[in-house]
Design an enzyme around this catalytic site. Structure first.
Site, PDB file in Angstrom:
ATOM      1  N   GLU A 174      47.972  38.607  57.455  1.00 46.37           N
ATOM      2  CA  GLU A 174      47.510  37.674  58.482  1.00 46.37           C
ATOM      3  C   GLU A 174      46.014  37.360  58.405  1.00 46.37           C
ATOM      4  O   GLU A 174      45.277  37.529  59.381  1.00 46.37           O
ATOM      5  CB  GLU A 174      47.893  38.220  59.870  1.00 46.37           C
ATOM      6  CG  GLU A 174      49.395  38.451  59.969  1.00 46.37           C
ATOM      7  CD  GLU A 174      49.846  39.131  61.267  1.00 46.37           C
ATOM      8  OE1 GLU A 174      48.992  39.463  62.104  1.00 46.37           O
ATOM      9  OE2 GLU A 174      51.063  39.326  61.423  1.00 46.37           O
ATOM     10  N   ASN A 215      50.431  38.140  53.122  1.00 54.68           N
ATOM     11  CA  ASN A 215      51.540  37.905  54.054  1.00 54.68           C
ATOM     12  C   ASN A 215      50.973  37.277  55.332  1.00 54.68           C
ATOM     13  O   ASN A 215      49.944  37.709  55.840  1.00 54.68           O
ATOM     14  CB  ASN A 215      52.119  39.303  54.369  1.00 54.68           C
ATOM     15  CG  ASN A 215      53.420  39.292  55.122  1.00 54.68           C
ATOM     16  OD1 ASN A 215      54.319  38.552  54.772  1.00 54.68           O
ATOM     17  ND2 ASN A 215      53.521  40.128  56.145  1.00 54.68           N
ATOM     18  N   HIS A 251      58.702  34.501  61.766  1.00 52.77           N
ATOM     19  CA  HIS A 251      59.098  34.815  63.152  1.00 52.77           C
ATOM     20  C   HIS A 251      59.360  33.469  63.829  1.00 52.77           C
ATOM     21  O   HIS A 251      58.441  32.827  64.338  1.00 52.77           O
ATOM     22  CB  HIS A 251      57.988  35.593  63.865  1.00 52.77           C
ATOM     23  CG  HIS A 251      57.766  36.941  63.256  1.00 52.77           C
ATOM     24  ND1 HIS A 251      58.714  37.943  63.334  1.00 52.77           N
ATOM     25  CD2 HIS A 251      56.732  37.452  62.544  1.00 52.77           C
ATOM     26  CE1 HIS A 251      58.265  39.016  62.701  1.00 52.77           C
ATOM     27  NE2 HIS A 251      57.072  38.746  62.206  1.00 52.77           N
ATOM     28  N   GLU A 279      59.649  38.774  57.221  1.00 55.81           N
ATOM     29  CA  GLU A 279      59.837  39.330  58.573  1.00 55.81           C
ATOM     30  C   GLU A 279      60.726  38.422  59.424  1.00 55.81           C
ATOM     31  O   GLU A 279      60.465  38.193  60.609  1.00 55.81           O
ATOM     32  CB  GLU A 279      58.470  39.512  59.262  1.00 55.81           C
ATOM     33  CG  GLU A 279      57.499  40.362  58.467  1.00 55.81           C
ATOM     34  CD  GLU A 279      56.175  40.626  59.189  1.00 55.81           C
ATOM     35  OE1 GLU A 279      56.085  40.388  60.415  1.00 55.81           O
ATOM     36  OE2 GLU A 279      55.228  41.069  58.510  1.00 55.81           O
ATOM     37  N   ASP A 281      62.981  36.724  61.894  1.00 55.12           N
ATOM     38  CA  ASP A 281      63.795  36.825  63.109  1.00 55.12           C
ATOM     39  C   ASP A 281      63.763  35.470  63.799  1.00 55.12           C
ATOM     40  O   ASP A 281      62.862  34.656  63.558  1.00 55.12           O
ATOM     41  CB  ASP A 281      63.384  37.984  64.043  1.00 55.12           C
ATOM     42  CG  ASP A 281      61.907  38.046  64.370  1.00 55.12           C
ATOM     43  OD1 ASP A 281      61.244  36.994  64.383  1.00 55.12           O
ATOM     44  OD2 ASP A 281      61.409  39.156  64.644  1.00 55.12           O
TER      45      ASP A 281
HETATM   46  O1  G2I Z   1      54.205  41.713  65.656  1.00 48.65           O
HETATM   47  C1  G2I Z   1      55.315  41.478  64.855  1.00 48.65           C
HETATM   48  C2  G2I Z   1      54.973  41.647  63.387  1.00 48.65           C
HETATM   49  C3  G2I Z   1      54.043  40.550  62.934  1.00 48.65           C
HETATM   50  N1  G2I Z   1      53.705  40.674  61.517  1.00 48.65           N
HETATM   51  C4  G2I Z   1      53.198  41.967  61.117  1.00 48.65           C
HETATM   52  C5  G2I Z   1      54.103  43.089  61.570  1.00 48.65           C
HETATM   53  O2  G2I Z   1      53.556  44.337  61.240  1.00 48.65           O
HETATM   54  C6  G2I Z   1      54.349  43.006  63.059  1.00 48.65           C
HETATM   55  O3  G2I Z   1      55.212  44.115  63.398  1.00 48.65           O
HETATM   56  C7  G2I Z   1      55.096  44.616  64.690  1.00 48.65           C
HETATM   57  C8  G2I Z   1      56.069  45.767  64.867  1.00 48.65           C
HETATM   58  O4  G2I Z   1      57.390  45.319  64.679  1.00 48.65           O
HETATM   59  C9  G2I Z   1      55.933  46.319  66.296  1.00 48.65           C
HETATM   60  O5  G2I Z   1      56.741  47.494  66.448  1.00 48.65           O
HETATM   61  O6  G2I Z   1      53.802  45.045  64.921  1.00 48.65           O
HETATM   62  C10 G2I Z   1      53.620  45.412  66.266  1.00 48.65           C
HETATM   63  C11 G2I Z   1      52.152  45.655  66.528  1.00 48.65           C
HETATM   64  O7  G2I Z   1      51.431  44.477  66.352  1.00 48.65           O
HETATM   65  C12 G2I Z   1      54.483  46.638  66.579  1.00 48.65           C
HETATM   66  O8  G2I Z   1      54.380  46.975  67.954  1.00 48.65           O
HETATM   67  C13 G2I Z   1      53.840  48.206  68.230  1.00 48.65           C
HETATM   68  C14 G2I Z   1      53.654  48.296  69.726  1.00 48.65           C
HETATM   69  O9  G2I Z   1      52.780  47.240  70.131  1.00 48.65           O
HETATM   70  C15 G2I Z   1      53.070  49.606  70.087  1.00 48.65           C
HETATM   71  O10 G2I Z   1      52.979  49.725  71.480  1.00 48.65           O
HETATM   72  C16 G2I Z   1      53.922  50.736  69.484  1.00 48.65           C
HETATM   73  O11 G2I Z   1      53.292  51.989  69.701  1.00 48.65           O
HETATM   74  O12 G2I Z   1      54.694  49.257  67.804  1.00 48.65           O
HETATM   75  C17 G2I Z   1      54.117  50.503  67.988  1.00 48.65           C
HETATM   76  C18 G2I Z   1      54.997  51.583  67.341  1.00 48.65           C
HETATM   77  O13 G2I Z   1      56.294  51.558  67.865  1.00 48.65           O
END
Ligand code: G2I
Length: 463
Positions: A174, A215, A251, A279, A281
């Site tokens: 990003e 990415n 997304h 990614e 969805d």
């Molecule tokens: O935000 C969606 C995706 C966008 N592109 C990059 C990816 O790395 C990103 O993935 C998401 C994860 O799927 C989420 O699971 O990234 C988020 C953070 O920006 C992740 O969320 C975080 C929560 O915000 C936290 O509260 C939590 O502790 O996941 C953490 C682990 O479960």
């Protein structure tokens, strides 16, 4: 370079069989009550798992996963349906180095080991990002040299740990704003746009065989942001910086697959890099309806078709394969249902769309669901019977069972199902409230009937 798909070892664990049309009669002669059971599995046409369909086309079909969930049905599906895993959070800086110099590879190692046991690729995610960095890093005040050393050490340590084991890395995540200017992240502010070339170079030095990607999101169609990415990749290639691919996160929102998706993939491919949808969805406003799920299937199909059409498109990874493991509801109020399986692991129409785009048939695998018929009570001319539908490793969102009464029995009344008898054939389908049979769960319905002479247990067919 490593080929985009590893050869499959002979002893790869297979997903559970979905084709058995065997009818098993289990008789337990309990004299007083006379309980008799007959069980039948689903007899629907089989389909190959997504990973087999994808491999036949030389494509990746991947999913983001959470390491702690890789058991039970989640593990069965993650291992059985996909040929690539991306750790959703486990390889991010805040996870692997929460305090300076103290590393935690637990979840990342677990995912890599699971992938290797299931002959899957791993896509590393991610090395340089503005988000999910540890507090000690973001709160510190660093000179450009210090920042550069920190980044080099991080990349070298992490990429070296998994050297030779990962197919690809999302090295830079990003880097752009929506208008195509560089995001003013910690890295850009400290090092300028050159942090990107440096990161790629350090990653390549640590694992020359891993494919290195940049990415981003909202770069799926041709627009200002994807054009900035295009210009960056072009200039990196011209400068000889190691860059192998571009990740389109995807997304997406229901009904809004960019019409220029394939054209965009093609223009990157023409630069001499691979493209991966990393990614995917497709979120909808809840509640989901049949019409929305049909639109979602069309959208998934469109994305798959665009990738299948371009040979340099390595494949598609979904960002979580089940709605129980999706980031969408946490971030977009009122939205969800974005993945190919619902929260009970029931495949949605989107699953069928992925399968058909990969050359399969649209029948989703039903796993092991069985229907067991038993006579609970019997008297001179009447009886009470019941059928229990149980699932493991799969789930149903609706069900129908049928059997043939060979000895003249007739159903007179049923509860918790809608039953009809035509000649000797009885057909029962779920009531409005009990169509869902989760994996590991069961649903039972009952009925009264009449008999004379004998009351044998019929063979039951589910599906
Ligand atoms: O935000 C969606 C995706 C966008 N592109 C990059 C990816 O790395 C990103 O993935 C998401 C994860 O799927 C989420 O699971 O990234 C988020 C953070 O920006 C992740 O969320 C975080 C929560 O915000 C936290 O509260 C939590 O502790 O996941 C953490 C682990 O479960």
């Amino acid at each position: 370079m490593r080929s985009s798909l590893h050869p499959r070892p002979a002893r790869r664990p297979r997903p559970r069989s979905r084709t058995r049309s065997r009818l098993v009669a289990l008789f337990t002669g309990v004299a007083a009550v006379g309980v008799l059971l007959a069980a039948g599995t689903t007899a629907r046409a089989a389909d190959a798992p997504l990973r087999d369909l994808a491999e036949a086309r030389g494509k990746v079909i991947g999913t983001a996963v959470t390491g702690s969930k890789l058991t039970g049905t989640y593990g069965d599906l993650a291992g059985g349906q996909f040929n690539s895993l991306t750790p959703g959070n486990a390889m991010k800086w805040e996870t692997v180095e929460p305090s300076r110099g103290s590393y935690d590879w637990g979840e990342a190692d677990r995912i890599v080991a699971f992938a290797q046991a299931h002959d899957q690729q791993v896509r590393g995610h991610t090395l340089v990002w503005h988000s999910q960095n540890p507090g000690w890093l973001t709160d510190g005040s660093w000179t450009a040299d210090q920042l550069s050393t920190l980044l080099q050490d991080h990349i070298t340590t992490e990429v070296t740990r998994y050297k030779g084991e990962l197919a690809a890395w999302d090295v830079v995540n990003e880097p752009f704003n929506e208008d195509g200017t560089y995001r003013t992240s910690l890295w850009y502010q400290g090092l300028g746009s050159d942090y990107i070339a440096r990161a790629l170079t350090w990653a390549h030095a640590a694992d020359p065989d891993a494919k290195l990607y940049i990415n981003d999101y909202n770069v799926e169609g041709v627009n200002a942001k994807s054009t900035a990415l295009y210009d960056l990749v072009k200039s990196l290639k011209e400068r000889g910086v190691p860059i192998d691919g571009v990740g389109l996160q995807a997304h997406l929102i229901l009904g809004l697959v960019p019409s220029t998706l394939q054209q965009n993939i093609e223009r990157f491919a023409a630069l001499g890099v691979d493209v991966a949808v990393t990614e995917l969805d497709i979120r909808m406003q809840l509640p989901s309806t049949d019409a929305k799920l049909a639109q979602q299937a069309a959208d998934y199909r469109a994305v798959m078709n665009a990738c299948v059409a371009v040979s340099r498109c390595a494949g598609v990874t979904v960002w979580g394969f089940t709605d129980s493991d999706s980031w969408i509801p946490d971030v977009f109020d009122g939205y969800g249902a974005a993945t190919p399986y619902d929260a009970n692991y029931v495949p949605k129409p989107a699953y069928g769309a992925i399968a058909t785009a990969l050359g399969g048939t649209s029948t989703p695998p039903t796993g092991d669901c069985t229907a067991a018929y038993s006579v609970a009570n019997e008297w001179n001319t009447g009886f009470t019977g019941q059928v229990t539908i149980s699932c493991s490793g799969a789930a149903l969102s609706s069900w129908k069972v049928s059997w043939d009464y060979g000895a003249g029995q007739r159903i007179t009344q049923a509860w918790n199902a809608t039953c009809a008898q035509s000649g000797t054939t009885v057909t029962c389908s779920n009531a409005s409230y009990n169509g869902t049979v989760p994996s590991g769960g069961s649903v039972t319905f009952g009925f009264n009937g009449t008999w004379s002479g004998s009351n044998p247990v019929p063979a039951v067919t589910l599906g």
